[in-house]
Enzyme design. Sequence first.
Site, PDB file in Angstrom:
ATOM      1  N   CYS A   1       0.834  -1.203   0.000  1.00  0.00           N
ATOM      2  CA  CYS A   1       0.000   0.000   0.000  1.00  0.00           C
ATOM      3  C   CYS A   1       0.871   1.257   0.000  1.00  0.00           C
ATOM      4  O   CYS A   1       1.568   1.530  -0.974  1.00  0.00           O
ATOM      5  CB  CYS A   1      -0.991  -0.041   1.157  1.00  0.00           C
ATOM      6  SG  CYS A   1      -2.325   1.179   0.992  1.00  0.00           S
TER       7      CYS A   1
ATOM      8  N   HIS B   1      -3.885  -4.786  -0.148  1.00  0.00           N
ATOM      9  CA  HIS B   1      -3.516  -5.344   1.158  1.00  0.00           C
ATOM     10  C   HIS B   1      -3.592  -6.868   1.115  1.00  0.00           C
ATOM     11  O   HIS B   1      -4.666  -7.434   1.283  1.00  0.00           O
ATOM     12  CB  HIS B   1      -4.446  -4.810   2.253  1.00  0.00           C
ATOM     13  CG  HIS B   1      -4.263  -3.367   2.529  1.00  0.00           C
ATOM     14  ND1 HIS B   1      -3.289  -2.882   3.365  1.00  0.00           N
ATOM     15  CD2 HIS B   1      -4.908  -2.276   2.046  1.00  0.00           C
ATOM     16  CE1 HIS B   1      -3.347  -1.568   3.411  1.00  0.00           C
ATOM     17  NE2 HIS B   1      -4.312  -1.173   2.611  1.00  0.00           N
TER      18      HIS B   1
ATOM     19  N   GLU C   1      -2.716  -8.879   3.313  1.00  0.00           N
ATOM     20  CA  GLU C   1      -3.130  -9.366   4.640  1.00  0.00           C
ATOM     21  C   GLU C   1      -4.636  -9.291   4.845  1.00  0.00           C
ATOM     22  O   GLU C   1      -5.165  -9.863   5.807  1.00  0.00           O
ATOM     23  CB  GLU C   1      -2.397  -8.586   5.735  1.00  0.00           C
ATOM     24  CG  GLU C   1      -2.902  -7.180   6.000  1.00  0.00           C
ATOM     25  CD  GLU C   1      -2.434  -6.138   4.993  1.00  0.00           C
ATOM     26  OE1 GLU C   1      -2.774  -4.957   5.179  1.00  0.00           O
ATOM     27  OE2 GLU C   1      -1.739  -6.495   4.024  1.00  0.00           O
TER      28      GLU C   1
END
Length: 202
Positions: free
Chosen positions: A77, A184, A186
């Site tokens: 990001c 992202h 994650e």
Amino acid sequence: MNVAIVKYNAGNIYSVVNAIKRLGIIPILTDSADELQNADKVIFPGQGNALEAMTYLKAHGLDKVIKNLRQPVLGICVGQQLLCRHSEEGDVDCIGIFDADVKRFQPTQHEDKVPAMGWEEIYMADEKDDAANVLLKDLGKHPYVYFVHSYYVPVCENTIATADYILPYSACMHKGNFYTCQFHPEKSGDVGEQILKNFLNM
């Protein structure tokens, strides 16, 4: 494996810590030059303001440390954006791994919302080198990932995957030992987990 996550004044870092823990590795969260230089892998994540982030990184000498890392590095990001040459967010010079300037999304119709937020498909670049393919292998034909951002990196020679919101832009980039995701991983379910596995297995 020794995995270091760059500690600076950015949001979302602990979600990355937890994602790596779910893969069976306990990472270190650090702003120590020695720990970053001696790690097997380095992750450079973040949400937040580019000017504030670069101010912190420069004050602690981390901009030079990151630029000179030789092991695999993954920018996520804002981490992707800070690895570029310059950002419109705060009109700030960044670390300069990628010869590209970060731009703000400019809506062209009423439906265009900024920040861009949500699940978007990514498209693999037709021509990627073998090292770039390592990051993006085994993602399936139409991988969807989760984005939250107001700024983007235009498509450039280092783009290895694109996304399309208002215009096509760099979803993933690669140069030397530096890899990036604008989205992202994650927060991107199985696809994001696979990307993190691919990075850790380099």
